[in-house]
Design a protein around this motif. Structure first.
Motif, PDB file in Angstrom:
ATOM      1  N   GLY A  30      20.849 -27.958  19.436  1.00 16.04           N
ATOM      2  CA  GLY A  30      21.627 -28.964  20.158  1.00 16.04           C
ATOM      3  C   GLY A  30      20.794 -30.157  20.590  1.00 16.04           C
ATOM      4  N   GLY A  31      19.481 -30.096  20.369  1.00 12.85           N
ATOM      5  CA  GLY A  31      18.596 -31.203  20.709  1.00 12.85           C
ATOM      6  C   GLY A  31      18.123 -31.165  22.153  1.00 12.85           C
ATOM      7  N   ASP A  32      17.387 -32.209  22.520  1.00  8.88           N
ATOM      8  CA  ASP A  32      16.809 -32.285  23.861  1.00  8.88           C
ATOM      9  C   ASP A  32      17.861 -32.222  24.962  1.00  8.88           C
ATOM     10  N   ALA A  33      19.001 -32.858  24.744  1.00  7.91           N
ATOM     11  CA  ALA A  33      20.062 -32.849  25.771  1.00  7.91           C
ATOM     12  C   ALA A  33      20.560 -31.432  26.025  1.00  7.91           C
ATOM     13  N   ALA A  34      20.706 -30.643  24.981  1.00 11.92           N
ATOM     14  CA  ALA A  34      21.175 -29.260  25.139  1.00 11.92           C
ATOM     15  C   ALA A  34      20.129 -28.405  25.851  1.00 11.92           C
ATOM     16  N   ILE A  35      18.860 -28.627  25.522  1.00 12.19           N
ATOM     17  CA  ILE A  35      17.789 -27.861  26.181  1.00 12.19           C
ATOM     18  C   ILE A  35      17.741 -28.226  27.666  1.00 12.19           C
ATOM     19  N   LYS A  36      17.810 -29.524  27.973  1.00 11.49           N
ATOM     20  CA  LYS A  36      17.803 -29.947  29.380  1.00 11.49           C
ATOM     21  C   LYS A  36      18.993 -29.377  30.136  1.00 11.49           C
ATOM     22  N   LYS A  37      20.157 -29.370  29.516  1.00 10.85           N
ATOM     23  CA  LYS A  37      21.350 -28.803  30.157  1.00 10.85           C
ATOM     24  C   LYS A  37      21.149 -27.328  30.447  1.00 10.85           C
ATOM     25  N   TRP A  38      20.604 -26.587  29.471  1.00 14.73           N
ATOM     26  CA  TRP A  38      20.354 -25.156  29.678  1.00 14.73           C
ATOM     27  C   TRP A  38      19.391 -24.960  30.846  1.00 14.73           C
ATOM     28  N   ILE A  39      18.298 -25.727  30.878  1.00 22.59           N
ATOM     29  CA  ILE A  39      17.321 -25.624  31.968  1.00 22.59           C
ATOM     30  C   ILE A  39      17.985 -25.942  33.308  1.00 22.59           C
TER      31      ILE A  39
END
Length: 162
Positions: free
Chosen positions: A44-53
């Motif tokens: 999902g890219g950086d945005a998806a990783i940041k959202k998960w975090i």
């Protein structure tokens, strides 16, 4: 119920050591994604990783960085440290290189807090125990972590409010 914490760590290298920490059951951490779930989030890219975090860290009482040999070189670990500091969550580190991962221990890694922008002094606890010959004793290291994890988790540093 155990204190709820967010664990930050280098997945590929240290996931087996992190499972040992989680199995102590002194603290309640976020779910550790298996490699397939992590790949799904990463796609999902950086945005998806940041959202998960952000979602996983949101209601946690503290952030514990589980420090292995390469943890300080991981960009997402540094991001998690900076986010925890900005959110004024108690932050601390615990060295895990002395825990056994598939039968082997590792060498200590650099201080990841030193690489995070604007983060002050953060305590790092080291349960690593050596035997009489100077070799790391992974069982004694685990037992020291078992005896201290809960008390260490309440000794994190937070960003001053001034």
């Amino acid at each position: 119920m155990a204190k709820s914490v967010y664990y930050s760590f280098h997945y590929e290298r240290d996931v087996h050591r992190v499972q040992l920490v989680r199995n102590i059951n002194a603290l309640e951490g976020q779910p550790i994604l298996n490699s397939q779930e992590w790949e799904r989030v990463r796609r999902g890219g950086d945005a998806a990783i940041k959202k998960w975090i952000h979602d996983e860290m949101a209601y946690k009482k503290a952030v514990i960085v589980l420090i292995g040999r390469q943890t300080a070189s991981r960009p997402w670990v540094i991001y998690e440290i900076e986010k925890a500091w900005a959110d004024k969550k108690p932050l601390l580190g615990i060295r895990i290189h002395g825990l056994s991962s598939l039968g082997t221990v590792d060498t200590a890694g650099a201080d990841p807090f030193a690489k995070a922008a604007g983060v002050g002094r953060v305590p790092i606890f080291d349960p690593t125990t050596q035997d009489w010959s100077g070799k790391i004793d992974s069982k004694a290291t685990y037992n020291k972590l078992l005896a201290n994890l809960e008390s260490w988790s309440s000794q994190g540093a937070t960003k001053p409010s001034w």
